[in-house]
Enzyme design. Structure first.
Site, short mmCIF file in Angstrom:
data_model
loop_
_atom_site.label_atom_id
_atom_site.label_comp_id
_atom_site.label_asym_id
_atom_site.label_seq_id
_atom_site.Cartn_x
_atom_site.Cartn_y
_atom_site.Cartn_z
N ASP A 139 0.88 -1.15 0.00
CA ASP A 139 0.00 0.00 0.00
C ASP A 139 0.93 1.22 0.00
O ASP A 139 2.10 1.11 0.39
CB ASP A 139 -0.84 -0.07 1.28
CG ASP A 139 -1.63 1.19 1.51
OD1 ASP A 139 -2.40 1.57 0.62
OD2 ASP A 139 -1.47 1.80 2.59
N ASP A 155 0.09 5.08 0.85
CA ASP A 155 -0.07 6.03 1.97
C ASP A 155 -0.09 5.28 3.29
O ASP A 155 -0.95 4.42 3.50
CB ASP A 155 -1.39 6.80 1.82
CG ASP A 155 -1.39 7.72 0.62
OD1 ASP A 155 -0.30 8.08 0.16
OD2 ASP A 155 -2.48 8.08 0.15
#
Ligand code: B16
Ligand code: MG
Length: 216
Positions: free
Chosen positions: A11, A13
């Site tokens: 992922d 952020d």
């Protein structure tokens, strides 16, 4: 079936770089202009959630209802504030341990991908100097269903040419942990997902885990 980890999907952020404060400031400016109550606690609920779903969460506190056209304009306005803020991100904003893990994986010929809900993924990766680092990128521009739906991770695995069972997802959002499990992938929860009991592995951040043991 051989379920050795041969690919890791990150992922963006909250795992590679922290943009939550920029998201908070962007939404806060838009919410203040509309006189909608918004605070950092509500901002926590936006982690890993798409832009339009984030807006719907913010509008739970609105005193009037908005048309789809008005909602699109509000989301666009927030994004303009946000894009301006992420313009000052640099490689110094890469989160602790992330570079070491990426280097370790490359040295072990493990494929690496991004699986992010953010439509700003290309801008963010360029800002932090990682735009040529990953073997595949799946982001908010390529999917229709956002986390907890596994679409973004399944696409990343497909782009890597790997079966989901051979992929590990690294996530900071509970919605992302759920998405990885729904996609039949193993998952390492970090940051806000470090307490998630459904994750196969957990760590406060990427500097706090011996990644080599996960790959054994
Ligand atoms: P954008 P991730 C997510 O990124 C963020 O955590 C979430 O707060 C944001 O709303 C979402 O991206 C969409 O971002 O407005 O840039 O398209 O954690 O999935 O990398
Ligand atoms: Mg995240």
């Amino acid at each position: 079936m051989n379920n050795k980890i041969t690919g890791v999907i990150f992922d963006l952020d909250g795992v590679i770089v922290s943009t939550d404060n920029c998201h908070y400031l962007g939404w806060k400016q838009m919410a203040d202009e509309e006189s909608i109550y918004f605070d950092r606690q509500i901002n926590e609920r936006l982690r890993g959630v798409s832009r339009m779903e984030s807006l719907e969460i913010i509008l739970e506190k609105a005193e009037k209802s908005y048309s789809q056209q008005e909602k699109d304009a509000m989301a666009q306005r927030k994004n303009a504030y946000y894009v301006k803020l992420i313009g000052s991100l640099t490689a110094d904003d890469i989160l602790p341990g992330a570079m070491n893990v990426l280097n370790l994986l490359k040295a072990n010929e493990i494929k690496i991908a991004i699986g992010s809900s953010s439509k700003n993924t290309p801008i963010i990766l360029k800002q932090i100097g990682l735009d040529h680092t990953f073997d595949a990128i799946a982001d908010g521009n390529h999917i229709t269903n956002s986390k907890p739906d596994p679409e973004v991770f399944l696409l990343a695995a497909k782009l890597l040419g790997l079966a989901p069972a051979n992929c590990l997802v690294v996530e900071d959002a509970d919605a992302g942990v759920q998405a990885a499990i729904a996609g039949n992938m193993r998952v390492l929860g970090v940051g806000s997902a470090a307490q998630n009991e459904k994750a196969d592995f957990t760590a406060a951040d990427l500097s706090k885990i011996d990644f080599a043991t996960i790959l054994e």
